[in-house]
Design an enzyme around this catalytic site. Structure first.
Site, mmCIF file in Angstrom:
data_model
loop_
_atom_site.group_PDB
_atom_site.id
_atom_site.type_symbol
_atom_site.label_atom_id
_atom_site.label_comp_id
_atom_site.label_asym_id
_atom_site.label_seq_id
_atom_site.Cartn_x
_atom_site.Cartn_y
_atom_site.Cartn_z
ATOM 1 N N ASP A 1 -7.865 9.675 0.399
ATOM 2 C CA ASP A 1 -6.741 10.531 0.779
ATOM 3 C C ASP A 1 -6.921 11.918 0.203
ATOM 4 O OD1 ASP A 1 -5.355 8.362 2.008
ATOM 5 O OD2 ASP A 1 -4.760 7.684 0.013
ATOM 6 N N GLN B 1 -5.902 -4.171 2.945
ATOM 7 C CA GLN B 1 -4.639 -3.655 2.415
ATOM 8 C C GLN B 1 -3.733 -4.867 2.189
ATOM 9 O OE1 GLN B 1 -2.454 -1.971 0.742
ATOM 10 N NE2 GLN B 1 -2.941 -0.099 1.885
ATOM 11 N N HIS C 1 -7.981 -10.630 -3.562
ATOM 12 C CA HIS C 1 -8.182 -9.452 -4.411
ATOM 13 C C HIS C 1 -6.796 -9.008 -4.874
ATOM 14 C CE1 HIS C 1 -10.315 -5.815 -5.756
ATOM 15 N NE2 HIS C 1 -9.309 -5.114 -5.277
#
Length: 278
Positions: A100, A167, A257
């Protein structure tokens, strides 16, 4: 079926006190024997040194560690320098991301997409690194369409990605649908499910709005109904997320994760719930 892999993510601490707290949390989480720890990378490279310092410290403690590497705002030469640093420290795994832009930052850098970053890493270092990439079962918030997002993922795999981390999400069907779509494209790399423990309603809503993760309505309403009752939020969150993890693993997810937020308690509780009786 292969034994699932578990891994845990940290962000680089910004203060000496934060570094000390992370060491304490990391020592507790290391007892769970994750496959590796990953360390995030700030927007536009703002935590580059902190990421490397944290990874080197983890390696020194005898654990595998994977730094995040972003190409936004970076030149090929700066990335080449970072890769050489990683190699000099014996780092063999990294998480390659577009990243980002920090607010107010103008340029995107010489490499615009994660797929271009992966191609560059492979050209510079061959097979030295195991490259993880990001996947978005609920579609990247900036993607033009679900189909476009899937093609972006395919390009990362074609560029040389070894595996992927998603995500976080709370709808297992989104993950399974994504896996079905990737298989139809002939993609067969492992896609590990990203898991965010639920410990704070306000924080969770803020993060989810930023990254496009959907909070199911029933979960959102239940969390809101607890008000400031932190214990009830955490207990309910543990039930919801552990059931999600169990369903993902039963459905064939190759691993989990955990986004630890530099805390040990919630991830440890999830881990113990998942491994109870095994």
């Amino acid at each position: 079926m292969a034994t699932p892999d578990f891994s845990i993510e940290f962000y680089p601490p910004k203060t000496p006190d934060g570094a000390d707290k992370l060491r304490v949390a990391r020592a507790k989480l290391a007892l769970l024997q994750p496959k590796y720890f990953s360390v995030t990378f700030g927007a536009g490279g703002s935590t580059q040194q902190g990421t490397l310092d944290t990874v080197v410290e983890i390696l020194g403690e005898g654990h595998e560690a994977a730094p995040h590497l972003s190409c936004v705002g970076a030149s090929r030469e700066s990335i080449r320098t970072i890769l050489k640093q990683f190699q000099s420290h014996g780092i063999r795994r990294l998480v390659a991301l577009r990243g980002d832009l920090p607010s107010g930052y103008g340029g995107a850098g010489e490499l615009r997409y994660a797929s271009e970053l992966i191609e560059f890493i492979r050209a510079e270092t061959g097979d030295w690194f195991h490259i993880e990439v990001a996947a978005y079962p609920e579609v990247h918030p900036q993607a033009r369409s679900p189909q476009d997002d899937l093609q972006n993922f395919a390009r990362k795999v074609q560029a040389g990605a070894n595996s992927a981390i998603t995500q976080y999400f709370y709808n297992a069907d989104a993950y399974f649908a994504f896996m079905d779509q990737t298989r139809k494209l002939g993609i067969d790399i492992p896609v590990v499910a990203g898991i965010m423990p639920i410990t704070n309603y306000t924080q969770l809503m803020r993060f989810s709005d930023m990254c496009g993760a959907e909070i199911p309505r029933w979960v959102r309403l239940k969390l809101a109904s607890f008000g400031d009752d932190s214990a009830s939020i955490k207990a309910f969150g543990l039930d919801v997320v552990s059931q999600l993890c169990e369903r993902l693993l039963a459905g064939g997810a190759p691993g989990l994760h955990f986004y630890s937020m530099n805390q040990a308690v919630a991830t440890t509780a999830l881990w113990e719930r998942l491994t109870a009786g095994k």
